[in-house]
Design a protein around this motif. Sequence first.
Motif, PDB file in Angstrom:
ATOM      1  N   ALA A 124       0.796  -1.109  -0.097  1.00 59.05           N
ATOM      2  CA  ALA A 124      -0.057   0.155  -0.184  1.00 59.05           C
ATOM      3  C   ALA A 124       0.926   1.264  -0.103  1.00 59.05           C
ATOM      4  N   GLU A 125       2.068   1.246   0.753  1.00 60.08           N
ATOM      5  CA  GLU A 125       2.858   2.492   0.809  1.00 60.08           C
ATOM      6  C   GLU A 125       3.805   2.462  -0.401  1.00 60.08           C
ATOM      7  N   LEU A 126       3.983   1.426  -1.218  1.00 65.52           N
ATOM      8  CA  LEU A 126       4.525   1.499  -2.485  1.00 65.52           C
ATOM      9  C   LEU A 126       3.684   2.221  -3.357  1.00 65.52           C
ATOM     10  N   ARG A 127       2.381   1.715  -3.393  1.00 62.99           N
ATOM     11  CA  ARG A 127       1.658   2.274  -4.503  1.00 62.99           C
ATOM     12  C   ARG A 127       1.082   3.741  -4.209  1.00 62.99           C
ATOM     13  N   ARG A 128       1.176   4.115  -2.868  1.00 62.74           N
ATOM     14  CA  ARG A 128       1.202   5.476  -2.449  1.00 62.74           C
ATOM     15  C   ARG A 128       2.275   6.214  -3.047  1.00 62.74           C
ATOM     16  N   SER A 129       3.411   5.739  -2.736  1.00 60.88           N
ATOM     17  CA  SER A 129       4.537   6.842  -2.997  1.00 60.88           C
ATOM     18  C   SER A 129       4.676   6.858  -4.433  1.00 60.88           C
ATOM     19  N   LEU A 130       4.533   5.601  -5.300  1.00 59.33           N
ATOM     20  CA  LEU A 130       4.540   5.815  -6.616  1.00 59.33           C
ATOM     21  C   LEU A 130       3.518   6.811  -7.216  1.00 59.33           C
ATOM     22  N   ALA A 131       2.141   6.709  -6.768  1.00 58.24           N
ATOM     23  CA  ALA A 131       1.153   7.587  -7.113  1.00 58.24           C
ATOM     24  C   ALA A 131       1.594   9.099  -6.924  1.00 58.24           C
ATOM     25  N   ALA A 132       2.129   9.286  -5.903  1.00 56.01           N
ATOM     26  CA  ALA A 132       2.711  10.647  -5.491  1.00 56.01           C
ATOM     27  C   ALA A 132       3.516  11.229  -6.435  1.00 56.01           C
ATOM     28  N   CYS A 133       4.309  10.342  -7.389  1.00 54.72           N
ATOM     29  CA  CYS A 133       5.102  11.004  -8.209  1.00 54.72           C
ATOM     30  C   CYS A 133       4.652  10.920  -9.891  1.00 54.72           C
ATOM     31  N   ALA A 134       3.342  10.982  -9.642  1.00 57.38           N
ATOM     32  CA  ALA A 134       2.773  10.884 -11.130  1.00 57.38           C
ATOM     33  C   ALA A 134       3.097  12.436 -11.936  1.00 57.38           C
ATOM     34  N   PRO A 135       3.162  12.210 -13.114  1.00 55.90           N
ATOM     35  CA  PRO A 135       3.583  13.465 -13.897  1.00 55.90           C
ATOM     36  C   PRO A 135       2.443  14.638 -13.638  1.00 55.90           C
ATOM     37  N   SER A 136       2.776  15.686 -13.961  1.00 55.99           N
ATOM     38  CA  SER A 136       1.707  16.957 -13.859  1.00 55.99           C
ATOM     39  C   SER A 136       0.625  16.707 -14.649  1.00 55.99           C
ATOM     40  N   ALA A 137       0.907  16.172 -15.619  1.00 57.12           N
ATOM     41  CA  ALA A 137      -0.225  16.016 -16.751  1.00 57.12           C
ATOM     42  C   ALA A 137      -1.453  15.192 -16.153  1.00 57.12           C
ATOM     43  N   CYS A 138      -1.269  14.213 -15.033  1.00 54.10           N
ATOM     44  CA  CYS A 138      -2.048  13.417 -14.436  1.00 54.10           C
ATOM     45  C   CYS A 138      -3.017  14.143 -13.761  1.00 54.10           C
ATOM     46  N   THR A 139      -4.566  14.150 -13.742  1.00 55.52           N
ATOM     47  CA  THR A 139      -5.339  15.029 -13.246  1.00 55.52           C
ATOM     48  C   THR A 139      -6.297  14.118 -12.189  1.00 55.52           C
ATOM     49  N   ALA A 140      -6.289  12.972 -12.516  1.00 54.33           N
ATOM     50  CA  ALA A 140      -7.165  11.919 -11.897  1.00 54.33           C
ATOM     51  C   ALA A 140      -6.390  11.028 -11.080  1.00 54.33           C
ATOM     52  N   ASP A 141      -6.864  10.067 -10.369  1.00 51.22           N
ATOM     53  CA  ASP A 141      -6.124   9.233  -9.761  1.00 51.22           C
ATOM     54  C   ASP A 141      -5.190   8.387 -10.768  1.00 51.22           C
ATOM     55  N   PRO A 142      -4.103   8.386 -10.342  1.00 50.57           N
ATOM     56  CA  PRO A 142      -2.834   7.907 -11.118  1.00 50.57           C
ATOM     57  C   PRO A 142      -2.849   6.388 -11.454  1.00 50.57           C
ATOM     58  N   THR A 143      -2.745   5.960 -12.794  1.00 54.00           N
ATOM     59  CA  THR A 143      -2.885   4.697 -12.998  1.00 54.00           C
ATOM     60  C   THR A 143      -1.429   4.294 -13.054  1.00 54.00           C
TER      61      THR A 143
END
Length: 475
Positions: free
Chosen positions: A200-219
């Motif tokens: 869960a922490e891995l997914r949270r951490s990866l999602a927190a580094c999504a590119p600025s173009a990402c406006t929704a919940d990161p895939t």
Amino acid sequence: MADTTGCFDEMTGKGSEARAPYADYNGWFDGEDLRELRKKSAEAESFFRRTGITFNVYGQAEADERLIPFDIVPRIISAREWARLTKGIEQRVRAINAFLYDIYHRQEILRAGRIPRELIDRNEAFLPQMMGVAPPGGVYTHIVGTDLVRTGEDEFFVLEDNARTPSGVSYMLENRETMLQMFPELFSRIKVKPVQNYPAELRRSLAACAPSACTADPTVAVLTPGIHNSAYFEHAFLADQMGVELVEGHDLRVTNGRIAMRTTEGYKPIDVLYRRVDDDFLDPLNFNPDSMLGVPGIMDIYRAGGITIANAPGTGISDDKAIYSYMPDIVEFYTGEKAILKNVPTWRCSEPDSLAYVLDHLAELVVKEVHGSGGYGMLVGPAASKKEIAAFRTKLEAKPSNYIAQPTLSLSTCPILTAKGLAPRHVDLRPFVLMSSDKITLTPGGLTRVALKAGSLVVNSSQGGGTKDTWVLEE
């Protein structure tokens, strides 16, 4: 073979009484029947076999799939010890990330003369394609595995930094799951910090580094080289635990300036790709043109800010073993502080004086390839025959810049369960670090690797080593 006599034993120190972190466990162990514990050990092996926790060993005509041996005696670390390690590892990871940004931008550390320029310019791990590229959130090292060894009560050394595609976290998680199933009473008796929230922490951490173009919940998706890779079990395990797709290169393509994955409903854009494919195979248009594992054009999308790749391409320059020898300077340069965790003293064989010393003391030293991993391509002098030393001397003289050397440390031991009871074996520790733009997270403990052969210093699973559950005690 190394002699364990006189080594610091993490259970008993250098005496016979259990050290404080092991006191409760030792009291429990003394009341157990050795035959029953051996049965439990066999149960653990069958559990791993049923779960399919395997790795592949290369070098034969075909990869040989094996179980990683698991020892049921935990390695126990006190809250105080862990607090110090956490502080030192966080400092080191911040410095490595700052170093990577600098190396791929203004290269101030080279201008200051703290690292020789040729060490970067001639390094195959340095990617010119990353010059001027700022990854989302400024994070290069999303996942780091820092290998530590211990030589005394308060003496820890960093053996190496794994900042490319560090592996082993699935074994950390499955080791704990196995111990919880087999010895639930122990976890009621001894308060151990949990590790199960890592996915869960891995997914949270990866999602927190999504590119600025990402406006929704990161895939998020995990990129694997495929089923024949030695760590494929881990790739599939982590994708499943995070609830994200496991993809291969042929599942991905460039669509409308994005990287998209094939699904039953058509192609879906990916925001963050946790890649377990090496740089050279990531993009055949930018790197190895013969690669069938990567995605043509992914580096162009990455440079344009259309996707986050974790870890960032080019991070390998930071865990190169020649760069490792400069880590105390790197930490001080970017943090303004002395390194909390010490390096192992290192001779760079590219330097004539160091090479001369190493050649004169091969029987006493550990010599490693600068780009080597997994225990391959190294010489453990005290355990090598005269013939092996002579053959290695020839390789070293032919290409000295390809090697570094280190003293043979008196590594700490932890007990393993044998037919006759407990016996000391050398260990190391790989804590796992997650870095995002807003925080650094360490899972309490990590993967303890253990040299199962008496006296051996080589803990790698590919070289006959095993693993243990690592307990960090609550306060």
